[in-house]
Enzyme design. Structure first.
Site, PDB file in Angstrom:
ATOM      1  CG  ASP A 104      15.944   1.706  -4.000  1.00 10.06           C
ATOM      2  OD1 ASP A 104      15.455   2.165  -5.035  1.00 10.06           O
ATOM      3  OD2 ASP A 104      17.140   1.452  -3.837  1.00 10.06           O
ATOM      4  CG  HIS A 146       9.258   6.957  -6.409  1.00 13.79           C
ATOM      5  ND1 HIS A 146       9.396   8.113  -7.162  1.00 13.79           N
ATOM      6  CD2 HIS A 146       9.711   7.266  -5.169  1.00 13.79           C
ATOM      7  CE1 HIS A 146       9.919   9.064  -6.410  1.00 13.79           C
ATOM      8  NE2 HIS A 146      10.116   8.598  -5.210  1.00 13.79           N
ATOM      9  CG  ASP A 181       7.890  12.915  -1.959  1.00 14.16           C
ATOM     10  OD1 ASP A 181       7.373  12.178  -1.106  1.00 14.16           O
ATOM     11  OD2 ASP A 181       9.101  12.891  -2.268  1.00 14.16           O
ATOM     12  CG  ASP A 270      10.608  13.295   0.910  1.00 17.84           C
ATOM     13  OD1 ASP A 270      10.874  12.216   0.341  1.00 17.84           O
ATOM     14  OD2 ASP A 270       9.736  14.085   0.502  1.00 17.84           O
TER      15      ASP A 270
HETATM   16  O1  LIG Z   1      11.035   9.446  -0.560  1.00 15.78           O
HETATM   17  C1  LIG Z   1      11.047   8.816  -1.594  1.00 15.78           C
HETATM   18  C2  LIG Z   1      11.968   7.627  -1.821  1.00 15.78           C
HETATM   19  C3  LIG Z   1      13.369   8.123  -1.908  1.00 15.78           C
HETATM   20  C4  LIG Z   1      14.351   7.053  -2.323  1.00 15.78           C
HETATM   21  C5  LIG Z   1      14.196   6.425  -3.522  1.00 15.78           C
HETATM   22  C6  LIG Z   1      15.152   5.499  -3.952  1.00 15.78           C
HETATM   23  C7  LIG Z   1      16.235   5.220  -3.150  1.00 15.78           C
HETATM   24  C8  LIG Z   1      16.410   5.837  -1.923  1.00 15.78           C
HETATM   25  C9  LIG Z   1      15.440   6.725  -1.481  1.00 15.78           C
HETATM   26  N1  LIG Z   1      15.566   7.283  -0.226  1.00 15.78           N
HETATM   27  C10 LIG Z   1      16.010   8.503   0.011  1.00 15.78           C
HETATM   28  O2  LIG Z   1      16.271   9.264  -0.918  1.00 15.78           O
HETATM   29  C11 LIG Z   1      16.132   8.925   1.410  1.00 15.78           C
HETATM   30  C12 LIG Z   1      16.197  10.272   1.648  1.00 15.78           C
HETATM   31  C13 LIG Z   1      16.305  10.701   2.947  1.00 15.78           C
HETATM   32  C14 LIG Z   1      16.384   9.823   4.011  1.00 15.78           C
HETATM   33  C15 LIG Z   1      16.328   8.481   3.773  1.00 15.78           C
HETATM   34  C16 LIG Z   1      16.406   7.553   4.939  1.00 15.78           C
HETATM   35  F1  LIG Z   1      15.319   6.808   4.946  1.00 15.78           F
HETATM   36  F2  LIG Z   1      17.486   6.823   4.872  1.00 15.78           F
HETATM   37  F3  LIG Z   1      16.434   8.290   6.098  1.00 15.78           F
HETATM   38  C17 LIG Z   1      16.207   8.000   2.471  1.00 15.78           C
HETATM   39  N2  LIG Z   1      10.241   9.150  -2.625  1.00 15.78           N
HETATM   40  O3  LIG Z   1       9.340  10.159  -2.467  1.00 15.78           O
HETATM   41 ZN   LIG Z   2      10.343  11.549  -1.380  1.00 14.49          ZN
END
Ligand SMILES: O=C(CCc1ccccc1NC(=O)c1cccc(C(F)(F)F)c1)NO
Ligand SMILES: [Zn+2]
Length: 385
Positions: A104, A146, A181, A270
């Protein structure tokens, strides 16, 4: 001081909302996975509604190494400095993994300058509140909740939220952190889990397998920080009215028992309907009601961004919140002067309709959340450990 200078200062103080923005910051923000282009989209919409004339715009100052070290480990910061210089990244492969710089959080080019900008923007905003120059400051390019002391996690490379709270603690004794969030603000909660000086309140989606998996109802903080971590775990489909009712009740209890001196609010978008996360049915009006409640406390308050992967909707949400923060009502239709006008098709409206996913949170669930959280908070009332 001559009259005109007095007028300028008075005008400055009347612009009680400071807004961190500059092109370099937007350029650095674009390095974060999945939100490329978001920083400009947000700022352009805020400008198109002429909200900038109600705020004091200031550029960010890059964070110094010392300020980054006020939370992050020397190992992590020195690694970011080292890998920033070196051209061949293969050399540090195992270190990268050790510091979460994989999956990520892929390594980004110029990563040290990037973290200095991201952290510097939230620190610049916090400094304005510490200096008493304003009551409210906004950094929509912050909120990376995070990131851990010794590594990146969940698209977060540096924890600007923890650094900003640490800066506020130079002047304010009790800091309330509120995280709207969709994801649990684990990095901020971990940083302050053991202290009663920072109360972290996170409302988030919580179900098996959903990232980060922490922030359950029984997660209340540790040691002297016990009961100063407050978690509101929710299931899919929650709507504005139930969400606000729950927040209103918990925020009142937190305000009465914790009596914060300053507030930091992470407004990750989100959680809003239309996000690819496809989880909650919330609209900016729902979060806006929560923000109005926080503003009514009239405390020094720092607003930060966070997640939000439907870029036009995130711009809609944070523009709407900015209008509430400056107290200036804005029309429902997107100004056609906006250079990104076509991004807001087909409706070209500011409002976002609520989702129609069925609400998995029953009335009993919501009642249990409110009761449990309020009972826990009774433990921090005056004098109780
Ligand atoms: O938004 C976040 C990060 C979320 C995250 C953490 C670890 C691994 C993947 C993610 N991303 C998503 O959960 C996520 C949710 C919706 C849409 C997306 C996209 F960027 F691919 F669109 C990504 N934290 O407040
Ligand atoms: Zn988030």
């Amino acid at each position: 001081m001559d009259r005109s200078q007095e007028m300028k200062n008075a005008n400055l103080l009347s612009q009680r909302v400071f807004y961190i923005c500059d092109l370099q910051l937007f350029k650095e923000s674009d390095k974060i996975p999945n939100i490329r282009g978001r920083a400009k989209l947000v700022h352009n919409l805020i400008r198109a509604y002429d909200l900038v004339s109600h705020m004091q715009l200031i550029p960010h100052r890059p964070a110094s190494e010392d300020s980054l070290l006020s939370f992050h480990s020397r190992n992590y910061i020195e690694f970011l400095q080292k890998v920033d210089q070196s051209s061949d990244l293969e050399k540090h492969e195992d270190d990268q993994l050790e510091f979460g710089l994989e999956y990520d959080c892929p390594l980004i080019e110029g990563i040290y300058r990037f973290v200095q900008a991201i952290a510097g923007a939230s620190l610049t905003a916090a400094q304005v509140l510490v200096n008493g120059l304003a009551r409210v400051a906004i950094n929509w390019n912050g909120g990376w909740h995070h990131a851990q002391r010794d590594g990146a996690e969940g698209f977060c490379y540096i924890n600007d939220v923890v650094l900003a709270i640490h800066k506020l603690r130079e002047k304010f004794s009790r800091i309330l952190y509120i995280d709207f969030d969709l994801h649990h603000g684990n990095g901020v909660e971990n940083a302050f889990a053991f202290t009663p000086h920072v109360l972290t309140l996170s409302l988030h989606k919580h179900e098996p397998g959903f990232y980060p998996g922490t922030g359950g109802l029984l997660d209340v903080g540790l040691g002297r920080g016990r009961y100063y971590s407050v978690n509101v775990p929710l299931k899919d489909g929650v709507r504005d009215d139930n969400y606000f009712t729950l927040f209103h009740c918990i925020a009142n209890k937190v305000w009465c028992t914790f009596r914060p001196d300053a507030v930091v609010v992470q407004c990750g978008a989100d959680c809003i309907n239309g996000d690819p996360a496809c989880a909650f049915n919330l609209t900016p009006r729902g979060i806006g009601q929560c923000v109005e409640k926080v503003l009514a406390w009239n405390l020094p308050t720092l607003f930060l961004g966070g997640g939000g992967y439907n870029l036009p909707n995130t711009a809609r949400c944070w523009t709407y919140l900015t209008s509430i923060i400056v107290g200036f009502q804005i029309p429902a239709s997107i100004p056609d002067s906006n250079e990104d006008f076509m991004c807001y098709s087909p409706d070209f409206e500011l409002d976002i309709i609520p989702g129609n996913r069925s609400d998995q949170n029953t009335a009993e669930d919501m009642k249990l959340l409110a009761e449990t959280v309020c009972q826990n908070l009774d433990n921090i009332a005056e004098g109780k450990e």
